[in-house]
Design an enzyme around this catalytic site. Structure first.
Site, PDB file in Angstrom:
ATOM      1  CE  LYS A 211      -4.173  -1.912   0.107  1.00  0.00           C
ATOM      2  NZ  LYS A 211      -5.143  -2.343   1.095  1.00  0.00           N
ATOM      3  NE  ARG A 246      -7.155  -8.676  -1.024  1.00  0.00           N
ATOM      4  CZ  ARG A 246      -6.637  -7.829  -1.904  1.00  0.00           C
ATOM      5  NH1 ARG A 246      -5.720  -6.954  -1.532  1.00  0.00           N
ATOM      6  NH2 ARG A 246      -7.026  -7.845  -3.159  1.00  0.00           N
TER       7      ARG A 246
HETATM    8  N1  HH2 Z   1      -7.094  -4.015  -0.649  1.00  0.00           N
HETATM    9  C1  HH2 Z   1      -7.274  -4.013  -1.991  1.00  0.00           C
HETATM   10  C2  HH2 Z   1      -8.270  -4.802  -2.583  1.00  0.00           C
HETATM   11  N2  HH2 Z   1      -9.047  -5.601  -1.835  1.00  0.00           N
HETATM   12  N3  HH2 Z   1      -9.647  -6.454   0.273  1.00  0.00           N
HETATM   13  C3  HH2 Z   1      -9.483  -6.477   1.607  1.00  0.00           C
HETATM   14  N4  HH2 Z   1     -10.250  -7.260   2.371  1.00  0.00           N
HETATM   15  N5  HH2 Z   1      -8.533  -5.718   2.237  1.00  0.00           N
HETATM   16  C4  HH2 Z   1      -7.724  -4.875   1.534  1.00  0.00           C
HETATM   17  O1  HH2 Z   1      -6.887  -4.175   2.157  1.00  0.00           O
HETATM   18  C5  HH2 Z   1      -7.881  -4.821   0.112  1.00  0.00           C
HETATM   19  C6  HH2 Z   1      -8.874  -5.637  -0.491  1.00  0.00           C
HETATM   20  C7  HH2 Z   1      -6.389  -3.175  -2.845  1.00  0.00           C
HETATM   21  O2  HH2 Z   1      -5.249  -3.893  -3.230  1.00  0.00           O
HETATM   22  P1  HH2 Z   1      -5.092  -4.645  -4.633  1.00  0.00           P
HETATM   23  O3  HH2 Z   1      -6.108  -5.714  -4.788  1.00  0.00           O
HETATM   24  O4  HH2 Z   1      -3.694  -5.093  -4.766  1.00  0.00           O
HETATM   25  O5  HH2 Z   1      -5.281  -3.498  -5.708  1.00  0.00           O
HETATM   26  P2  HH2 Z   1      -6.466  -3.090  -6.696  1.00  0.00           P
HETATM   27  O6  HH2 Z   1      -7.658  -2.774  -5.838  1.00  0.00           O
HETATM   28  O7  HH2 Z   1      -5.925  -1.905  -7.435  1.00  0.00           O
HETATM   29  O8  HH2 Z   1      -6.780  -4.261  -7.580  1.00  0.00           O
END
Ligand code: HH2
Length: 275
Positions: A211, A246
């Site tokens: 993040k 995660r």
């Molecule tokens: N963060 C992201 C997406 N989903 N779900 C949970 N439960 N907790 C989180 O902190 C969380 C999440 C964002 O990260 P990422 O999936 O890598 O990125 P993007 O939303 O750009 O696909």
């Protein structure tokens, strides 16, 4: 199936625009390969997402999200993996659960009652995350009087709504939503006091992986360079009693979690012996 903590949820974004792995795993064959690598590296669960939630991301239609995510979910479930679907849309959750997913990870905290019904009908596990507003607006000057108190009250209320819809409390995991409508100070305080969320009686998950707050501490623009910083947050969260993470890179975070757990475990043993 019982899994020993720490539990690692490996991230698989089948999107063109996710903030760290966007565009890498849009091809379903590459997505399946990536999932196998996540599991080899220590992931117990593969979290498949078909819509980016990065700040300012544009929404995706349900049809497009279904097209991206559900075939991959089906293939991973066929291979015997525990699959979670990262979605805010009931139609996507329903299709993914029908294709073999066992968990729904909803960054909008199951605000939509239909999401709660779908999860209950399928007897799915749920991840209830805190996000104020939506990804397009959440990072515009986020403010809290008491970030831990407000996040905690929101998660308790949403988890209770899930229980009222028929989801068992043991199937509910809560997540403070690092980076979702939070500035650096908010993220740091939430991580430092994350143990307080466990007092609500639900399993707590931390999603700090790659993040922006880690990048801003380290001066690292490239999200791919933030895995070591991520592992530090995991170790500190284990010390505070958290057991589900995660992450994009399970190997580093798993090692950090295991070392932290051994230290905490030895401390607890010493306390028991001396009491
Ligand atoms: N963060 C992201 C997406 N989903 N779900 C949970 N439960 N907790 C989180 O902190 C969380 C999440 C964002 O990260 P990422 O999936 O890598 O990125 P993007 O939303 O750009 O696909």
């Amino acid at each position: 199936m019982t899994i020993d903590a720490p539990i690692i949820m490996g991230i698989l974004n089948v999107t063109p625009d996710s903030f760290s792995d966007g565009g890498l795993f849009v091809d379903p064959d590459l997505a399946v390969e990536r999932a196998e690598a996540l599991v080899r590296d220590g992931a117990h669960i593969v979290d498949v997402g078909g819509e980016s939630t990065r700040p300012g991301a544009d929404p995706v239609s349900p049809e497009e999200e279904l097209r991206r995510a559900v075939p991959v979910v089906g293939r991973l479930a066929e291979r015997g993996h525990i699959v979670s679907i990262d979605t805010t849309k009931p139609e996507v959750a329903h299709a993914a659960l029908s294709a073999g997913a066992e968990i729904v990870n909803d960054v909008s905290g199951f605000r939509n009652p239909v999401m709660r019904e779908v999860a209950a009908q399928h007897k799915a596990g749920v991840v209830v995350m805190h996000m104020p507003g939506d990804p397009r607006t959440m990072q515009i000057d986020p403010r809290y009087e008491d970030v831990v108190g407000e996040v905690s009250r929101y998660l308790a209320a949403q988890a209770r709504l899930c229980e009222a819809a028929g989801i068992r409390s043991e199937s509910i995991c809560i997540d403070p939503g690092f980076g979702f409508g939070k500035n650096l100070e908010h993220n740091l305080e939430l991580l430092d006091r994350i143990g307080e969320l466990a007092d609500l009686g639900y399993v707590v998950m931390a999603g700090t992986s790659r993040k922006r707050f880690i990048g801003s501490i380290l001066g690292l623009e490239d999200p791919l360079a933030r895995d070591f910083g991520t592992a530090v947050t995991v170790a500190l969260a284990v010390e505070r009693g958290i057991s589900v993470f995660r992450v994009h890179d399970p190997s580093l975070s798993r090692e950090a979690a295991l070392v932290a757990r051994a230290i905490v475990g030895a401390r607890n043993t010493r306390r028991e012996l001396s009491s």
